[in-house]
Design a protein around this motif. Structure first.
Motif, PDB file in Angstrom:
ATOM      1  N   TYR A  83      73.634 -15.660  71.614  1.00  0.00           N
ATOM      2  CA  TYR A  83      74.682 -16.377  70.902  1.00  0.00           C
ATOM      3  C   TYR A  83      74.285 -16.516  69.435  1.00  0.00           C
ATOM      4  CZ  TYR A  83      75.738 -17.998  75.677  1.00  0.00           C
ATOM      5  OH  TYR A  83      76.019 -18.077  77.017  1.00  0.00           O
ATOM      6  N   ARG A  92      82.095 -23.528  70.377  1.00  0.00           N
ATOM      7  CA  ARG A  92      82.295 -22.096  70.159  1.00  0.00           C
ATOM      8  C   ARG A  92      80.984 -21.406  69.779  1.00  0.00           C
ATOM      9  NH1 ARG A  92      84.919 -23.707  64.720  1.00  0.00           N
ATOM     10  NH2 ARG A  92      83.203 -23.279  63.306  1.00  0.00           N
ATOM     11  N   GLU A  94      79.479 -16.995  68.830  1.00  0.00           N
ATOM     12  CA  GLU A  94      79.667 -15.551  68.836  1.00  0.00           C
ATOM     13  C   GLU A  94      78.591 -14.957  69.727  1.00  0.00           C
ATOM     14  OE1 GLU A  94      79.486 -14.059  64.838  1.00  0.00           O
ATOM     15  OE2 GLU A  94      81.152 -15.315  64.180  1.00  0.00           O
ATOM     16  N   ARG A 128      85.304 -21.300  73.320  1.00  0.00           N
ATOM     17  CA  ARG A 128      85.597 -20.004  72.698  1.00  0.00           C
ATOM     18  C   ARG A 128      84.313 -19.208  72.511  1.00  0.00           C
ATOM     19  NH1 ARG A 128      88.929 -17.520  68.581  1.00  0.00           N
ATOM     20  NH2 ARG A 128      87.630 -16.419  67.089  1.00  0.00           N
ATOM     21  N   LEU A 129      84.381 -17.934  72.882  1.00  0.00           N
ATOM     22  CA  LEU A 129      83.332 -16.966  72.575  1.00  0.00           C
ATOM     23  C   LEU A 129      83.955 -15.878  71.731  1.00  0.00           C
ATOM     24  CD1 LEU A 129      81.074 -15.971  75.612  1.00  0.00           C
ATOM     25  CD2 LEU A 129      80.377 -16.894  73.411  1.00  0.00           C
ATOM     26  N   ALA A 130      83.332 -15.551  70.629  1.00  0.00           N
ATOM     27  CA  ALA A 130      83.829 -14.492  69.757  1.00  0.00           C
ATOM     28  C   ALA A 130      82.811 -13.364  69.696  1.00  0.00           C
ATOM     29  CB  ALA A 130      84.103 -15.039  68.353  1.00  0.00           C
ATOM     30  N   PHE A 149      87.874  -9.948  76.498  1.00  0.00           N
ATOM     31  CA  PHE A 149      88.043 -10.380  75.111  1.00  0.00           C
ATOM     32  C   PHE A 149      89.341  -9.805  74.549  1.00  0.00           C
ATOM     33  CE2 PHE A 149      83.655 -11.295  75.711  1.00  0.00           C
ATOM     34  CZ  PHE A 149      83.260 -12.175  74.723  1.00  0.00           C
ATOM     35  N   LYS A 151      91.490  -8.785  71.025  1.00  0.00           N
ATOM     36  CA  LYS A 151      91.329  -8.470  69.608  1.00  0.00           C
ATOM     37  C   LYS A 151      92.193  -9.438  68.796  1.00  0.00           C
ATOM     38  CE  LYS A 151      92.226  -4.896  66.206  1.00  0.00           C
ATOM     39  NZ  LYS A 151      92.854  -3.594  65.989  1.00  0.00           N
ATOM     40  N   GLU A 152      91.559 -10.107  67.835  1.00  0.00           N
ATOM     41  CA  GLU A 152      92.281 -11.045  66.979  1.00  0.00           C
ATOM     42  C   GLU A 152      92.695 -10.415  65.661  1.00  0.00           C
ATOM     43  OE1 GLU A 152      90.031 -14.639  66.461  1.00  0.00           O
ATOM     44  OE2 GLU A 152      90.640 -15.382  68.433  1.00  0.00           O
ATOM     45  N   LEU A 170      87.405  -8.552  65.008  1.00  0.00           N
ATOM     46  CA  LEU A 170      87.082  -9.840  65.603  1.00  0.00           C
ATOM     47  C   LEU A 170      87.758  -9.927  66.970  1.00  0.00           C
ATOM     48  CD1 LEU A 170      85.915 -12.713  65.476  1.00  0.00           C
ATOM     49  CD2 LEU A 170      88.040 -13.403  64.316  1.00  0.00           C
ATOM     50  N   SER A 172      87.879 -12.342  70.749  1.00  0.00           N
ATOM     51  CA  SER A 172      87.549 -13.653  71.312  1.00  0.00           C
ATOM     52  C   SER A 172      87.960 -13.730  72.771  1.00  0.00           C
ATOM     53  CB  SER A 172      88.226 -14.776  70.527  1.00  0.00           C
ATOM     54  OG  SER A 172      89.620 -14.737  70.723  1.00  0.00           O
ATOM     55  N   LEU A 174      88.645 -17.031  75.507  1.00  0.00           N
ATOM     56  CA  LEU A 174      88.753 -18.472  75.668  1.00  0.00           C
ATOM     57  C   LEU A 174      88.483 -18.855  77.122  1.00  0.00           C
ATOM     58  CD1 LEU A 174      91.953 -19.189  73.534  1.00  0.00           C
ATOM     59  CD2 LEU A 174      89.557 -19.085  72.795  1.00  0.00           C
TER      60      LEU A 174
END
Length: 191
Positions: A83, A92, A94, A128-130, A149, A151-152, A170, A172, A174
């Motif tokens: 992380y 949250r 990443e 949240r994990l990104a 995941f 795509k944002e 990016l 994510s 949830l």
């Protein structure tokens, strides 16, 4: 709080330590590993030792965690996962990972990532994990999408590597999305 360790079907995930510096250097000195990593390849074991020290520091400050990925059958160090930018206050983080090329396309990263997703949501209570990756890194994009995941968008000029700025994608995931998918998989397995 002691650093958590995990065991999967084929892997051990444990805290990366100074004793891993040589193995970590051998992975991170390969251009094919760092090509989409956001940093240049390491040129010395000392650099690996400094990065491992930074992993310890981020864990002590509770802003990151990094695990060594160890093959069970041979006790071989094959990469790391962890992380970054962990914010328990904001629920949250990443996720990031790298693997020695000899172990690509065998499902090891997926197996390790699955464990970290579960720990993030069930163990740490994150929402949240990104993940950030180069658009050209098809393997990473494929892995993230397969893990649920979404795509944002594009982070323009987000990664500086090899003396130039690069765009990044990016992604994510949830907790409610993950819980729904996990519940669906459980239901399917029961039928």
């Amino acid at each position: 709080m002691s650093f958590p360790s995990f065991e999967t079907e084929r892997l051990y995930l444990r805290e990366i330590t100074e004793q891993d510096a040589e193995d970590f250097y051998h992975v991170m000195s390969l251009d094919e590993v760092t090509h989409y990593y956001g940093m240049d390849s390491l040129s010395s074991k000392g650099q690996a030792e400094q990065i491992i020290a930074s992993f310890k520091s981020t864990y002590a400050r509770q802003i990151g965690m990094r695990w060594a990925i160890i093959l069970k059958e041979s006790q071989t160090f094959i990469g790391t996962i962890g992380y970054n930018n962990l914010s328990q206050w904001n629920k949250r983080s990443e996720v990031g990972y790298e693997l020695h090329p000899h172990y690509w396309n065998k499902g090891y990263t997926s197996e390790a990532l699955n464990t970290l997703i579960e720990y993030a949501f069930d163990g740490l209570g994150l929402f949240r994990l990104a993940a950030v990756t180069f658009p050209e890194n098809a393997a990473s994009v494929h892995l993230l999408i397969n893990q649920g995941f979404k795509k944002e968008g594009v982070l323009r000029g987000y990664i500086f590597q090899n003396n130039q700025s690069h765009d990044a994608l990016l992604f994510s995931l949830l907790r409610p999305e993950w819980q729904k998918e996990r519940s669906l998989q459980w239901t399917i397995s029961q039928n």
